[in-house]
Scaffold this motif. Structure first.
Motif, PDB file in Angstrom:
ATOM      1  N   THR A  32      62.366  67.785  34.362  1.00  0.00           N
ATOM      2  CA  THR A  32      63.216  66.734  35.186  1.00  0.00           C
ATOM      3  C   THR A  32      63.262  65.331  34.428  1.00  0.00           C
ATOM      4  O   THR A  32      64.237  64.447  34.871  1.00  0.00           O
ATOM      5  N   ARG A  33      62.705  65.190  33.462  1.00  0.00           N
ATOM      6  CA  ARG A  33      62.554  63.895  32.620  1.00  0.00           C
ATOM      7  C   ARG A  33      62.214  62.639  33.532  1.00  0.00           C
ATOM      8  O   ARG A  33      62.450  61.651  33.329  1.00  0.00           O
ATOM      9  N   CYS A  34      61.155  63.240  34.165  1.00  0.00           N
ATOM     10  CA  CYS A  34      60.614  62.032  35.190  1.00  0.00           C
ATOM     11  C   CYS A  34      59.383  61.117  34.303  1.00  0.00           C
ATOM     12  O   CYS A  34      59.295  60.097  34.719  1.00  0.00           O
ATOM     13  N   MET A  35      59.119  61.698  33.253  1.00  0.00           N
ATOM     14  CA  MET A  35      58.194  61.000  32.138  1.00  0.00           C
ATOM     15  C   MET A  35      56.922  60.498  32.730  1.00  0.00           C
ATOM     16  O   MET A  35      56.115  59.958  32.274  1.00  0.00           O
ATOM     17  N   ILE A  36      56.586  61.282  33.805  1.00  0.00           N
ATOM     18  CA  ILE A  36      54.962  61.210  34.160  1.00  0.00           C
ATOM     19  C   ILE A  36      53.986  61.534  33.211  1.00  0.00           C
ATOM     20  O   ILE A  36      52.985  60.982  33.026  1.00  0.00           O
ATOM     21  N   CYS A  37      54.245  62.822  32.714  1.00  0.00           N
ATOM     22  CA  CYS A  37      53.311  63.160  31.677  1.00  0.00           C
ATOM     23  C   CYS A  37      53.047  62.305  30.481  1.00  0.00           C
ATOM     24  O   CYS A  37      52.128  62.054  30.133  1.00  0.00           O
ATOM     25  N   TRP A  38      54.368  61.620  29.933  1.00  0.00           N
ATOM     26  CA  TRP A  38      54.262  60.641  29.101  1.00  0.00           C
ATOM     27  C   TRP A  38      53.404  59.419  29.447  1.00  0.00           C
ATOM     28  O   TRP A  38      52.417  58.674  28.844  1.00  0.00           O
ATOM     29  N   LYS A  39      53.564  58.921  30.883  1.00  0.00           N
ATOM     30  CA  LYS A  39      52.535  57.996  31.399  1.00  0.00           C
ATOM     31  C   LYS A  39      51.329  58.335  31.349  1.00  0.00           C
ATOM     32  O   LYS A  39      50.358  57.505  31.155  1.00  0.00           O
ATOM     33  N   PHE A  40      50.637  59.754  31.766  1.00  0.00           N
ATOM     34  CA  PHE A  40      49.377  59.906  32.057  1.00  0.00           C
ATOM     35  C   PHE A  40      48.626  60.321  30.463  1.00  0.00           C
ATOM     36  O   PHE A  40      47.466  60.387  30.693  1.00  0.00           O
ATOM     37  N   CYS A  41      49.434  60.756  29.296  1.00  0.00           N
ATOM     38  CA  CYS A  41      48.547  60.998  28.446  1.00  0.00           C
ATOM     39  C   CYS A  41      47.703  60.142  27.876  1.00  0.00           C
ATOM     40  O   CYS A  41      48.065  59.116  27.415  1.00  0.00           O
ATOM     41  N   PRO A  42      46.423  60.593  27.961  1.00  0.00           N
ATOM     42  CA  PRO A  42      45.106  59.452  27.580  1.00  0.00           C
ATOM     43  C   PRO A  42      45.403  59.124  26.088  1.00  0.00           C
ATOM     44  O   PRO A  42      45.026  57.985  25.619  1.00  0.00           O
ATOM     45  N   ASP A  43      46.021  59.870  25.310  1.00  0.00           N
ATOM     46  CA  ASP A  43      45.875  59.628  23.765  1.00  0.00           C
ATOM     47  C   ASP A  43      47.214  59.311  23.263  1.00  0.00           C
ATOM     48  O   ASP A  43      47.458  59.307  22.250  1.00  0.00           O
ATOM     49  N   GLY A  76      44.705  68.427  23.856  1.00  0.00           N
ATOM     50  CA  GLY A  76      44.837  69.580  24.865  1.00  0.00           C
ATOM     51  C   GLY A  76      43.724  69.603  25.942  1.00  0.00           C
ATOM     52  O   GLY A  76      43.388  70.642  26.390  1.00  0.00           O
ATOM     53  N   CYS A  77      43.757  68.161  26.508  1.00  0.00           N
ATOM     54  CA  CYS A  77      42.987  68.009  27.459  1.00  0.00           C
ATOM     55  C   CYS A  77      43.586  68.493  28.866  1.00  0.00           C
ATOM     56  O   CYS A  77      42.944  68.878  29.897  1.00  0.00           O
ATOM     57  N   GLY A  78      44.738  68.690  28.980  1.00  0.00           N
ATOM     58  CA  GLY A  78      45.608  69.254  30.026  1.00  0.00           C
ATOM     59  C   GLY A  78      46.048  68.543  31.159  1.00  0.00           C
ATOM     60  O   GLY A  78      46.419  68.855  32.104  1.00  0.00           O
ATOM     61  N   ILE A  79      45.711  67.155  30.933  1.00  0.00           N
ATOM     62  CA  ILE A  79      46.101  66.324  32.003  1.00  0.00           C
ATOM     63  C   ILE A  79      47.495  66.205  32.256  1.00  0.00           C
ATOM     64  O   ILE A  79      47.955  66.342  33.425  1.00  0.00           O
ATOM     65  N   CYS A  80      48.652  66.136  31.230  1.00  0.00           N
ATOM     66  CA  CYS A  80      49.956  66.321  31.467  1.00  0.00           C
ATOM     67  C   CYS A  80      50.282  67.569  32.211  1.00  0.00           C
ATOM     68  O   CYS A  80      51.091  67.178  33.183  1.00  0.00           O
ATOM     69  N   ALA A  81      49.647  68.578  32.091  1.00  0.00           N
ATOM     70  CA  ALA A  81      50.191  69.884  32.846  1.00  0.00           C
ATOM     71  C   ALA A  81      49.630  69.573  34.320  1.00  0.00           C
ATOM     72  O   ALA A  81      50.560  69.874  35.083  1.00  0.00           O
ATOM     73  N   ASN A  82      48.378  68.850  34.468  1.00  0.00           N
ATOM     74  CA  ASN A  82      47.899  68.928  35.765  1.00  0.00           C
ATOM     75  C   ASN A  82      48.853  67.896  36.748  1.00  0.00           C
ATOM     76  O   ASN A  82      49.024  67.853  37.711  1.00  0.00           O
ATOM     77  N   GLU A  83      49.433  66.676  35.873  1.00  0.00           N
ATOM     78  CA  GLU A  83      49.987  65.539  36.496  1.00  0.00           C
ATOM     79  C   GLU A  83      51.819  66.180  36.836  1.00  0.00           C
ATOM     80  O   GLU A  83      52.391  65.574  37.792  1.00  0.00           O
ATOM     81  N   CYS A  84      52.251  66.886  35.766  1.00  0.00           N
ATOM     82  CA  CYS A  84      53.676  67.163  35.839  1.00  0.00           C
ATOM     83  C   CYS A  84      54.094  67.750  37.639  1.00  0.00           C
ATOM     84  O   CYS A  84      53.636  68.922  37.870  1.00  0.00           O
ATOM     85  N   PRO A  85      54.874  66.776  38.390  1.00  0.00           N
ATOM     86  CA  PRO A  85      55.237  67.363  39.398  1.00  0.00           C
ATOM     87  C   PRO A  85      56.045  68.677  39.545  1.00  0.00           C
ATOM     88  O   PRO A  85      56.357  69.205  40.674  1.00  0.00           O
TER      89      PRO A  85
END
Ligand code: SF4
Ligand code: SF4
Lengths: 97, 203, 391
Positions: A32-43, A76-85
């Motif tokens: 949905t282009r919410c950009m939460i993944c962009w915000k959370f990616c630690p790298d 490949g930490c997977g944080i983005c996948a975990n956070e994507c609502p």
């Protein structure tokens, strides 16, 4: 001149993608282009893009900015996948690619 | 010998020679004892003397007994201890005489300057060994609207009296230092200094 | 009589420090108030608010953050300052190590105060002695004049291109910090010229991004970095002698340098001291000299690096000496004593006593120093506590 614990190691020489065993893949049809993944990616491996020919959930999304993953640096930490609502990111085994 | 000659012929009473003067102030929190020690030091400093001024640190609250100290010397003051045997004690509140030993360590024939009316301390047994001077700094402070009548600020007035009787520091220097260090009511403070200078009495 | 042609003012040690940061052209200040250092922070905040000092002042919620923020500003190449006391310094302990290891020439003014419990706000060197192995240089002053001058000299030394280490400049709680006395104010323009601009070769530069203090494996240059720090620190003794000379010529001053020998020339017995109690000790030395006793005083100003060669040169020929420690340490002896003794080991054989005095602000009186001199003249050795249990 004194010794100082600083290191000039430009990231262009040091691609961290080799550390990855699973890889995030965005399903742009669900995203949905919410950009939460962009915000959370630690790298900072998720960037913002526009004008790419991507799938989109409906017409309104056609002109919107979208996240994209820079696979040179994604570890490949997977944080983005975990956070994507919206469950729009899947972690896929590297070996299966 | 040299100093004695100057003393006799010039009557330059503020020549300290090689002697260091130590002054101890007693007051209650809010009466301005710490500021008084600073104004006195500043006044002597303006005359080219070496000075140090420091408060005694304890718990600070309005009404509690406080002490402050000033050292004055022609030469650099090296001593950094507390003052154990002052040349002068300045008492901003005579009621402290009932609570603490205000003359503790005061040199024999040392000066004690008390904010009081003359009759209140006359023949006080504790004061026999000393040179006693009184000034009613409380009335002077109230007259000049310094502080409020319940808590008059008497520190500037008492220094005017000290200038007169001690011969250590000039009236003009106390006035100049008062100008520098008074947060407000500068003219009132200066008037208090002058009035106390005129009204102080040695008993 | 003071030289009335000079620019004197009467001020407390805290006021002298605050004014010195303005003279030194400090551009960034971050500090958390703690008794007895509070007046430094208040005065600087006031000067910045009234635009009398061209610096940025930021409020923080703790000393740890204060040290972290000056670390950031210094890395950006800006001359930075902080101040603290006692438990505040304990709280920034971790950051002290980071700042030194990063080779940042930050200056921190310290008003020496004891460490609790029991709660006590008075003079005691325990708070900085406990930090003597963090890689910070340490400079202990004995007067408000030195409180001002050590700030100026401290920046000059710390920012020297072959040193680049942080420095703590000390004054004693209340005895200096809250005592008003004459201070000769150094000329601002001359101070600026003396110090020059801060030139940090490795400052943060967005055009050349770098990693700072990142992971270093055992075979990486970890030991080499530590050795370089120690080498730089020990070169600071000679640098400080040179800098002091330059300072004294420029300001017509008489700052002593790393150590001060007082009536040491033909002395048989001497005391070694740090900080404001040294003034009273000089008074006692003068009195004893008038009685024909050949005594002297050696005051250590620069405690880290420890000026061992200078100390040896002053102690040579003595019949006995005493070291006065104003801090609680739980090694075999006091910190200063151990530094002195290890410096002279194998070179001089002189009986030496270790006096512990003035903890928690207890007054070190004239008679206490007289007692110490009597003891060393009688050849006493070992650890001796002065003026305890007599209240
Ligand atoms: S979090 Fe999920 S939905 Fe949001 S932008 Fe990223 S992929 Fe799309
Ligand atoms: S897997 Fe981790 S590193 Fe890769 S894009 Fe997602 S959050 Fe970033």
């Amino acid at each position: 001149m004194v010794l100082v614990p600083t290191a000039y190691a430009p990231s262009s020489n040091n691609k961290t993608s080799s550390w990855r065993t699973t890889k995030p893949v965005i399903d742009y049809g669900k995203c949905t282009r919410c950009m939460i993944c962009w915000k959370f990616c630690p790298d900072v491996a998720i960037g913002v893009t526009q004008g790419m020919n991507l799938e989109f959930p409906n017409e309104r999304f056609a002109k919107m900015e979208a996240p994209y993953i820079d696979y040179d640096y994604c570890k490949g930490c997977g944080i983005c996948a975990n956070e994507c609502p919206f469950d729009a990111i899947d972690m896929v085994q590297e070996s299966e690619m | 010998m040299m100093n004695l000659v100057i003393y006799l012929f010039n009557f330059s009473i503020w020549d300290l020679g090689n002697k260091m003067y130590e002054i101890r102030f007693h007051g209650r929190g809010g009466q301005g004892a710490v500021t008084a020690s600073k104004i006195l030091a500043t006044a002597a400093f303006k005359e080219g003397k070496w000075v140090t001024s420091f408060p005694f640190y304890g718990t600070e609250r309005r009404g509690a007994p406080v002490a402050a100290f000033t050292r004055i010397d022609n030469n650099k003051v090296e001593l950094r201890t507390q003052i154990y045997s002052p040349d002068t004690v300045i008492l901003l509140d005579k009621s402290l005489m009932n609570i603490i030993n205000v003359t503790d360590g005061l040199k024999e024939n040392g000066l004690i300057l008390i904010n009081s009316r003359k009759n209140d301390v006359l023949n006080h047994p504790e004061l026999k060994k000393f040179k006693v001077a009184v000034v009613d700094a409380t009335s002077i402070a109230i007259r000049n609207r310094l502080g409020d009548p319940a808590h008059p600020i008497v520190n500037t007035a008492i220094l005017g009296a000290y200038a007169k009787i001690s011969g250590i520091v000039k009236l003009e220097s106390i006035i100049e230092a008062t100008k520098d260090l008074s947060p407000s009511k500068i003219n009132e403070n200066i008037n208090a200094v002058k009035q106390a200078y005129d009204e102080v009495e040695v008993i | 009589m003071r030289n009335m042609n000079k620019n004197w003012n009467i001020m407390t040690g805290n006021e002298a420090v605050a004014l010195a940061t303005k003279l030194a052209g400090v551009r960034f200040v971050s500090a958390y108030p703690i008794t007895p250092q509070t007046a430094i922070v208040e005065k600087i905040a006031e000067m910045v608010a009234n635009e009398k000092m061209d610096a940025k002042f930021i409020e923080v919620e703790s000393e740890h953050s204060a040290m972290a923020s000056v670390m950031g500003s210094e890395l950006a190449g800006v001359r930075s300052f902080t101040a603290s006391s006692s438990h505040g310094i304990l709280y920034m302990h971790e950051m002290l190590n980071w700042v030194a290891g990063m080779r940042l020439p930050i200056l921190m003014a310290v008003v020496n105060r004891s460490i609790g419990p029991p709660w006590n706000i008075w003079a005691d060197h325990s708070d900085t002695m406990i930090q003597r192995d963090t890689g910070w240089m340490q400079l202990y002053g004995e007067s408000n004049q030195e409180a001002m001058d050590t700030i100026i000299l401290g920046y000059k030394l710390a920012e020297h291109k072959d040193i680049l280490l942080p420095i703590m400049v000390m004054q004693d709680a209340f005895t200096l910090s809250h005592t008003s006395e004459p201070v000769e104010i150094r000329d601002e323009m001359v101070v600026r010229e003396f110090l020059g601009d801060l030139n940090l070769p490795f400052k943060i530069d967005t055009n050349r991004p770098m990693g700072y203090g990142s992971l270093m494996p055992p075979d990486g240059p970890f030991m080499e970095l530590k050795m370089d720090m120690k080498k730089s620190m020990y070169s600071a003794v000679d640098r400080f002698v040179e800098i002091t000379k330059e300072f004294n010529d420029l300001f017509d001053a008489n700052f002593p340098g790393p150590v001060e020998g007082f009536m040491m020339e033909d002395a048989d017995y001497a005391l070694i001291t740090l900080g404001s109690i040294s003034s009273t000790a000089k008074y006692v030395v003068r009195n004893l000299r008038n009685q024909g006793k050949k005594v002297g005083l050696l005051r250590i100003l620069l405690y880290r690096p420890f000026p061992k060669d200078l100390v040896i040169s002053y102690l040579r020929g003595l019949k006995g000496f005493g070291v006065v420690d104003r801090s609680s340490t739980y090694g075999p002896y006091g910190s200063l004593y151990m530094d002195v003794i290890s410096s002279i080991y194998g070179k001089l054989e002189i009986p030496a006593a270790n006096f512990v005095a003035g903890l928690g602000g207890r007054d070190v009186r004239v008679k206490d120093f007289e007692e110490m001199f009597t003891k060393i003249m009688e050849g006493e050795e070992g650890e001796i506590w002065i003026n305890v249990g007599v209240k």
